[in-house]
Design an enzyme around this catalytic site. Sequence first.
Site, short mmCIF file in Angstrom:
data_model
loop_
_atom_site.label_atom_id
_atom_site.label_comp_id
_atom_site.label_asym_id
_atom_site.label_seq_id
_atom_site.Cartn_x
_atom_site.Cartn_y
_atom_site.Cartn_z
N ARG A 255 0.83 -1.21 0.00
CA ARG A 255 0.00 0.00 0.00
C ARG A 255 0.87 1.26 0.00
NH1 ARG A 255 -4.64 0.51 4.41
NH2 ARG A 255 -2.87 1.05 5.75
N LYS B 168 -2.53 7.24 1.15
CA LYS B 168 -2.40 7.45 2.60
C LYS B 168 -1.38 8.57 2.78
CE LYS B 168 -2.45 4.59 6.77
NZ LYS B 168 -3.45 5.42 7.43
N GLU C 63 -15.97 6.86 5.85
CA GLU C 63 -15.11 6.20 6.84
C GLU C 63 -14.86 7.12 8.02
OE1 GLU C 63 -11.17 5.46 5.24
OE2 GLU C 63 -11.19 7.36 4.17
N1 PDD Z 1 -5.29 4.67 10.06
N2 PDD Z 1 -9.31 4.90 7.04
C1 PDD Z 1 -8.44 5.85 7.39
C2 PDD Z 1 -8.73 7.27 7.02
C3 PDD Z 1 -7.28 5.53 8.11
O1 PDD Z 1 -6.40 6.49 8.44
C4 PDD Z 1 -7.06 4.16 8.46
C5 PDD Z 1 -5.83 3.73 9.21
C6 PDD Z 1 -8.00 3.20 8.08
C7 PDD Z 1 -7.81 1.73 8.40
O2 PDD Z 1 -6.74 1.17 7.68
P1 PDD Z 1 -5.93 -0.12 8.20
O3 PDD Z 1 -6.94 -1.16 8.51
O4 PDD Z 1 -5.08 -0.49 7.02
O5 PDD Z 1 -5.14 0.31 9.41
C8 PDD Z 1 -9.10 3.61 7.36
C9 PDD Z 1 -4.08 4.39 10.76
C10 PDD Z 1 -4.24 3.43 11.86
C11 PDD Z 1 -3.46 5.72 11.19
O6 PDD Z 1 -3.80 6.73 10.57
O7 PDD Z 1 -2.63 5.74 12.07
#
Ligand code: PDD
Length: 294
Positions: free
Chosen positions: A50, A149, A182
């Site tokens: 990712r 991200k 989300e």
């Molecule tokens: N955040 N949506 C958003 C906007 C996020 O920032 C995250 C993760 C997720 C969940 O993704 P995953 O299951 O791959 O952790 C969904 C991380 C934990 C952070 O910002 O620190």
Amino acid sequence: MQVYLNDRVVPSAEAKISVFDHGFLYGDGIYETMRAYDGVVFMIDEHMRRLRRSAALIGLDIGKSTEELKLAIYETMQSNNLRAAYIRMTISRGVGAIGLDPALCKSPTFIVMAHEFKDYPKASYEEGLSLIISSVRRNLKEALNPQIKSLNFLNNILAKIEAIKADVDEALMLNAVGFLAEGTISNVFFMKDGILCTPSVECGILDGITRTIVLELASRNGITAEEGEFMPEDLYAASEVFITNSTMEVMPVRRVDDKHFEAGEVSKLLLSKYREEVSAYLREKQGESPSLWE
Ligand code: PDD
């Protein structure tokens, strides 16, 4: 605390970046958050994939192989004597003159931070978190795709400020046309009419790694799931709600705005299946961890 900066681990007091770093000036960069259990970074390959996708979407050359990225993570953990860890890898465009052109930056700034993972309180898993639906809409995916991200986190921070003002744990955002998207750091799921519902990636969300695992676990355990477009009313009418991310795993929700929920059977089942998945992963990978651990 020791921090990995560019090509080596340094004490945190020396882990400094330039005021000309475009990550600081423009939020021009990307990151990943990971969780290590007992010395093993869960789903490290998926996180690295990712990260590379985010890099490709902003035209950033990370300048390191995946093996080098993984070694940097394990070296940071080892320097801090960590086995249960919260890990954040950040890569910015790097240092360059003022101006938006990425070519002003010759090489990216690379950082890995890790600290001891503090478990969420048991009560949170038993009783669930409180949420609001924020008035802040999720970035339009055609403007700034949440699948990147990125370090550009103000959209989420504005929603988080609303959550803090409302004295709740997390804020959910709708997309520009009013469908559920989300949370500020999480994906959302809910049970409605016996179906596990979650906003589809097309709604403009980050396709969470935990979300993908939960959908797979649902399918393996005979739970019908639907990824689609849902309204706040669908969520309010749910029999149970939970949120997911790499650190929280599967976290029940006790309240969204003024609607109350129980930590239901499906949330509990999926949390326990998720933890079994983590244990199986550890058994499989423990032998493979870098020799750094020896
Ligand atoms: N955040 N949506 C958003 C906007 C996020 O920032 C995250 C993760 C997720 C969940 O993704 P995953 O299951 O791959 O952790 C969904 C991380 C934990 C952070 O910002 O620190």
